[in-house]
Design a protein around this motif. Structure first.
Motif, PDB file in Angstrom:
ATOM      1  N   UNK A  84      42.370   7.169 -30.415  1.00  0.00           N
ATOM      2  CA  UNK A  84      42.584   7.270 -28.972  1.00  0.00           C
ATOM      3  C   UNK A  84      44.050   7.118 -28.603  1.00  0.00           C
ATOM      4  N   UNK A  85      44.901   6.942 -29.592  1.00  0.00           N
ATOM      5  CA  UNK A  85      46.319   6.744 -29.336  1.00  0.00           C
ATOM      6  C   UNK A  85      46.686   5.279 -29.386  1.00  0.00           C
ATOM      7  N   UNK A  86      48.001   5.010 -29.499  1.00  0.00           N
ATOM      8  CA  UNK A  86      48.523   3.640 -29.547  1.00  0.00           C
ATOM      9  C   UNK A  86      47.849   2.835 -30.661  1.00  0.00           C
ATOM     10  N   UNK A  87      47.612   3.504 -31.806  1.00  0.00           N
ATOM     11  CA  UNK A  87      46.993   2.850 -32.971  1.00  0.00           C
ATOM     12  C   UNK A  87      45.609   2.269 -32.663  1.00  0.00           C
ATOM     13  N   UNK A  88      44.885   2.925 -31.777  1.00  0.00           N
ATOM     14  CA  UNK A  88      43.546   2.474 -31.408  1.00  0.00           C
ATOM     15  C   UNK A  88      42.520   3.489 -31.919  1.00  0.00           C
ATOM     16  N   UNK A  89      41.525   2.997 -32.646  1.00  0.00           N
ATOM     17  CA  UNK A  89      40.436   3.838 -33.133  1.00  0.00           C
ATOM     18  C   UNK A  89      39.108   3.185 -32.758  1.00  0.00           C
ATOM     19  N   UNK A  90      38.197   3.989 -32.205  1.00  0.00           N
ATOM     20  CA  UNK A  90      36.890   3.476 -31.812  1.00  0.00           C
ATOM     21  C   UNK A  90      35.795   4.338 -32.413  1.00  0.00           C
ATOM     22  N   UNK A  91      34.643   3.724 -32.637  1.00  0.00           N
ATOM     23  CA  UNK A  91      33.500   4.457 -33.176  1.00  0.00           C
ATOM     24  C   UNK A  91      32.634   4.975 -32.027  1.00  0.00           C
ATOM     25  N   UNK A  92      32.071   6.156 -32.223  1.00  0.00           N
ATOM     26  CA  UNK A  92      31.210   6.782 -31.226  1.00  0.00           C
ATOM     27  C   UNK A  92      30.031   7.448 -31.924  1.00  0.00           C
ATOM     28  N   UNK A  93      28.903   7.496 -31.238  1.00  0.00           N
ATOM     29  CA  UNK A  93      27.815   8.362 -31.659  1.00  0.00           C
ATOM     30  C   UNK A  93      28.299   9.804 -31.574  1.00  0.00           C
ATOM     31  N   UNK A  94      27.731  10.670 -32.385  1.00  0.00           N
ATOM     32  CA  UNK A  94      28.184  12.057 -32.403  1.00  0.00           C
ATOM     33  C   UNK A  94      28.109  12.696 -31.023  1.00  0.00           C
TER      34      UNK A  94
END
Length: 209
Positions: free
Chosen positions: A137-147
């Motif tokens: 998502x930017x700014x070294x941010x990663x999130x998990x999501x359902x497909x």
């Protein structure tokens, strides 16, 4: 006359002021004895502001043109994983009619793909069967999501980015029109002053004779 008064109240949808076209230079300057130095300085200030906005929007356009293909590529990958997941679910529904031995090889076969490490380096990987993806998502941010959630988010981001790019291109075209108008105004005022000086010089020489 201030630099602010150069701009018209009329603006484009994103608030960029429209430049006035000086049709009658003498009237604009307040008569045949009008001073040109201040208006010319104001015109140069206005041109500098337009060029500053142009530089910022040009940089923004480049960023969006780089970003949109990445979003589109990510969306296509998520949609591909969705399709594979849906196909697997359909196969699971048919398992009751088929023997486990006949389908064990097909159902357990992993998906092999390549992923980009940098512009010229790719690596091969096997993807586990999952309905979750991780998005930067930017700014070294990663999130998990359902497909399904990831696909919805990416479509939304793609629509916003494409709309922003369209507006940026429209603003750049509008800005360049205003720059042209201000450059023409500058030339018209300067040439009017040159003509006035010449006429006054000739009139003075004629009086001396």
């Amino acid at each position: 006359m201030s630099a602010k008064s150069v701009f018209q109240e009329e603006k484009n949808p994103r608030g960029i002021p429209k430049a006035p076209f000086i049709a009658n230079v003498e009237e604009y300057l307040g008569g045949p004895d009008g001073v040109v130095e201040t208006p010319l300085k104001n015109f140069q200030d206005a041109i500098a502001k337009y060029r500053y906005m142009d530089a910022n929007l040009t940089q923004r356009r480049k960023g969006l043109e780089d970003k949109i293909p990445d979003i589109r590529k990510t969306l296509h990958m998520v949609e591909f994983l969705q399709e594979k997941r849906e196909d697997k679910d359909k196969n699971d529904d048919l398992e009751d009619d088929l023997s486990d031995e006949e389908n064990s090889d097909n159902t357990k076969k992993p998906l092999t793909t390549t992923f980009e490490l940098n512009d010229t380096l790719f690596a091969e990987a096997e993807l586990e069967d999952t309905d979750i993806v991780y998005l930067w998502l930017g700014a070294n941010v990663m999130l998990s999501y359902k497909l399904s959630e990831a696909a919805s988010l990416l479509r939304s981001k793609l629509d916003l980015a494409e709309a922003s790019l369209k507006a940026t291109i429209e603003d750049l075209e509008f800005l360049r029109e205003q720059l042209t108008v201000m450059e023409v105004n500058t030339a018209r005022v300067y040439n009017w002053d040159v003509k006035r000086r010449r006429e006054r010089r000739l009139a003075g020489e004629a009086n001396e004779k």
